[in-house]
Write an enzyme that holds these catalytic residues in place. Sequence first.
Site, PDB file in Angstrom:
ATOM      1  N   ASN A   1     -59.553  34.371   7.228  1.00 46.45           N
ATOM      2  CA  ASN A   1     -60.758  34.796   6.516  1.00 46.45           C
ATOM      3  C   ASN A   1     -61.024  33.758   5.431  1.00 46.45           C
ATOM      4  O   ASN A   1     -60.340  33.743   4.410  1.00 46.45           O
ATOM      5  CB  ASN A   1     -60.525  36.193   5.915  1.00 46.45           C
ATOM      6  CG  ASN A   1     -61.699  36.650   5.052  1.00 46.45           C
ATOM      7  OD1 ASN A   1     -62.737  35.993   5.012  1.00 46.45           O
ATOM      8  ND2 ASN A   1     -61.519  37.760   4.360  1.00 46.45           N
TER       9      ASN A   1
ATOM     10  N   LYS B   1     -63.447  33.473   3.497  1.00 45.76           N
ATOM     11  CA  LYS B   1     -64.207  34.016   2.356  1.00 45.76           C
ATOM     12  C   LYS B   1     -65.335  33.042   1.985  1.00 45.76           C
ATOM     13  O   LYS B   1     -65.913  32.431   2.876  1.00 45.76           O
ATOM     14  CB  LYS B   1     -63.256  34.315   1.193  1.00 45.76           C
ATOM     15  CG  LYS B   1     -62.109  35.232   1.647  1.00 45.76           C
ATOM     16  CD  LYS B   1     -61.314  35.823   0.525  1.00 45.76           C
ATOM     17  CE  LYS B   1     -60.203  36.697   1.095  1.00 45.76           C
ATOM     18  NZ  LYS B   1     -59.407  37.401   0.097  1.00 45.76           N
TER      19      LYS B   1
ATOM     20  N   HIS C   1     -63.706  45.076   4.227  1.00 44.67           N
ATOM     21  CA  HIS C   1     -62.835  44.309   3.332  1.00 44.67           C
ATOM     22  C   HIS C   1     -62.932  44.861   1.909  1.00 44.67           C
ATOM     23  O   HIS C   1     -64.008  45.248   1.456  1.00 44.67           O
ATOM     24  CB  HIS C   1     -63.224  42.823   3.360  1.00 44.67           C
ATOM     25  CG  HIS C   1     -62.148  41.961   2.779  1.00 44.67           C
ATOM     26  ND1 HIS C   1     -61.967  41.829   1.425  1.00 44.67           N
ATOM     27  CD2 HIS C   1     -61.176  41.229   3.374  1.00 44.67           C
ATOM     28  CE1 HIS C   1     -60.923  41.032   1.210  1.00 44.67           C
ATOM     29  NE2 HIS C   1     -60.426  40.654   2.373  1.00 44.67           N
TER      30      HIS C   1
ATOM     31  N   GLU D   1     -62.986  43.441  -0.840  1.00 47.47           N
ATOM     32  CA  GLU D   1     -63.939  42.731  -1.718  1.00 47.47           C
ATOM     33  C   GLU D   1     -65.346  43.273  -1.525  1.00 47.47           C
ATOM     34  O   GLU D   1     -66.138  43.323  -2.475  1.00 47.47           O
ATOM     35  CB  GLU D   1     -63.851  41.216  -1.447  1.00 47.47           C
ATOM     36  CG  GLU D   1     -62.565  40.633  -2.033  1.00 47.47           C
ATOM     37  CD  GLU D   1     -61.999  39.449  -1.289  1.00 47.47           C
ATOM     38  OE1 GLU D   1     -62.709  38.825  -0.478  1.00 47.47           O
ATOM     39  OE2 GLU D   1     -60.806  39.137  -1.518  1.00 47.47           O
TER      40      GLU D   1
ATOM     41  N   GLU E   1     -54.640  45.874   4.330  1.00 53.44           N
ATOM     42  CA  GLU E   1     -54.677  44.911   3.224  1.00 53.44           C
ATOM     43  C   GLU E   1     -54.557  45.658   1.894  1.00 53.44           C
ATOM     44  O   GLU E   1     -55.572  46.104   1.346  1.00 53.44           O
ATOM     45  CB  GLU E   1     -55.993  44.132   3.247  1.00 53.44           C
ATOM     46  CG  GLU E   1     -56.196  43.288   4.485  1.00 53.44           C
ATOM     47  CD  GLU E   1     -57.053  42.055   4.196  1.00 53.44           C
ATOM     48  OE1 GLU E   1     -56.621  40.964   4.566  1.00 53.44           O
ATOM     49  OE2 GLU E   1     -58.126  42.188   3.584  1.00 53.44           O
TER      50      GLU E   1
ATOM     51  N   GLY F   1     -54.882  37.787  -2.785  1.00 54.19           N
ATOM     52  CA  GLY F   1     -55.163  36.689  -3.704  1.00 54.19           C
ATOM     53  C   GLY F   1     -54.281  36.689  -4.942  1.00 54.19           C
ATOM     54  O   GLY F   1     -54.546  35.961  -5.901  1.00 54.19           O
TER      55      GLY F   1
ATOM     56  N   SER G   1     -51.799  37.810   0.644  1.00 54.07           N
ATOM     57  CA  SER G   1     -50.856  36.749   0.252  1.00 54.07           C
ATOM     58  C   SER G   1     -49.878  36.387   1.368  1.00 54.07           C
ATOM     59  O   SER G   1     -48.702  36.130   1.115  1.00 54.07           O
ATOM     60  CB  SER G   1     -50.097  37.138  -1.028  1.00 54.07           C
ATOM     61  OG  SER G   1     -50.999  37.276  -2.111  1.00 54.07           O
TER      62      SER G   1
HETATM   63  P1  13P Z   1     -55.093  36.193   0.570  1.00 52.26           P
HETATM   64  O1  13P Z   1     -54.326  35.769   1.794  1.00 52.26           O
HETATM   65  O2  13P Z   1     -55.737  35.060  -0.150  1.00 52.26           O
HETATM   66  O3  13P Z   1     -54.275  37.092  -0.315  1.00 52.26           O
HETATM   67  O4  13P Z   1     -56.329  37.093   1.108  1.00 52.26           O
HETATM   68  C1  13P Z   1     -56.076  38.112   1.985  1.00 52.26           C
HETATM   69  C2  13P Z   1     -57.370  38.635   2.480  1.00 52.26           C
HETATM   70  O5  13P Z   1     -58.143  39.214   1.740  1.00 52.26           O
HETATM   71  C3  13P Z   1     -57.716  38.389   3.892  1.00 52.26           C
HETATM   72  O6  13P Z   1     -58.838  39.103   4.254  1.00 52.26           O
END
Ligand code: 13P
Length: 251
Positions: free
Chosen positions: A9, A11, A95, A97, A167, A173, A213
């Site tokens: 992903n 982002k 997600h 976010e 997740e 992150g 992560s």
């Molecule tokens: P990170 O791997 O940067 O923690 O992000 C995970 C994520 O949100 C994947 O969709």
Amino acid sequence: MRQKFIAGNWKMFTNAAEAERLATAIVLAAGNQTKVQIALCPPFPYLGIVAKAIQGSRVALGAQNLYPAKEGAFTGEVSPAMLADVGCRFVIVGHSERRQYFSESDSFINRKTHAALAAGLKVILCIGETLKEREDGYFKQVVDFHLSAGLVGIDAAKLADITISYEPVWAIGTGKNATPEQAQEAHQFIRHRVAQLLGQPAADKLTIQYGGSVKPDNAASLLSQPDVDGALVGGASLKADQFLAIVQAGS
Ligand code: 13P
């Protein structure tokens, strides 16, 4: 035996040149391997560039979002048919976010899931609790709610086109991944609930990714858990060598 599924992903990162470089490097190193399903989910403007870079390989294209309508006056939005049209096979919904910054509800996420499936896309449905929800001791209730609300109207046959991505928000992150044991506990719970909702055979076939992560140094231990069937990778998916090391860990 479920095939491992590693998705990147990206982002809101990369530019056109980086997107092309990254996809090309991944295809060169892992484009023909059959052990692990790989998908890359770049930002919308670079879907076409990545589609071209992965053409003829086994790497699949995914999108990070969609709007749940066939077409219409929805300025700024992208339909599932458009995503399929430019070569997407997957789309991420739910997600954290999008739940957090765009106030997406479980019922809206459910509409997105149905719209994506109707257009022939496979769905990566993200679910997971916040740190406070975990510390307060009710992460299973949150996961259960996201799961059951996200799967409203989905039958066992449709579930075959859905991947669940667990997740935990506190691991995204932050560099603080769930331990393999925490991931396994959550994934086992998810599979158990799906078995109750849609039957054991469907639950046994369900791919459940872990996200939060995931890095080269923790991927193998996470992916070795019996109910961890892959990873949804954020930060580490932006570096070809790191993403490829995670793919390798899943092989
Ligand atoms: P990170 O791997 O940067 O923690 O992000 C995970 C994520 O949100 C994947 O969709």
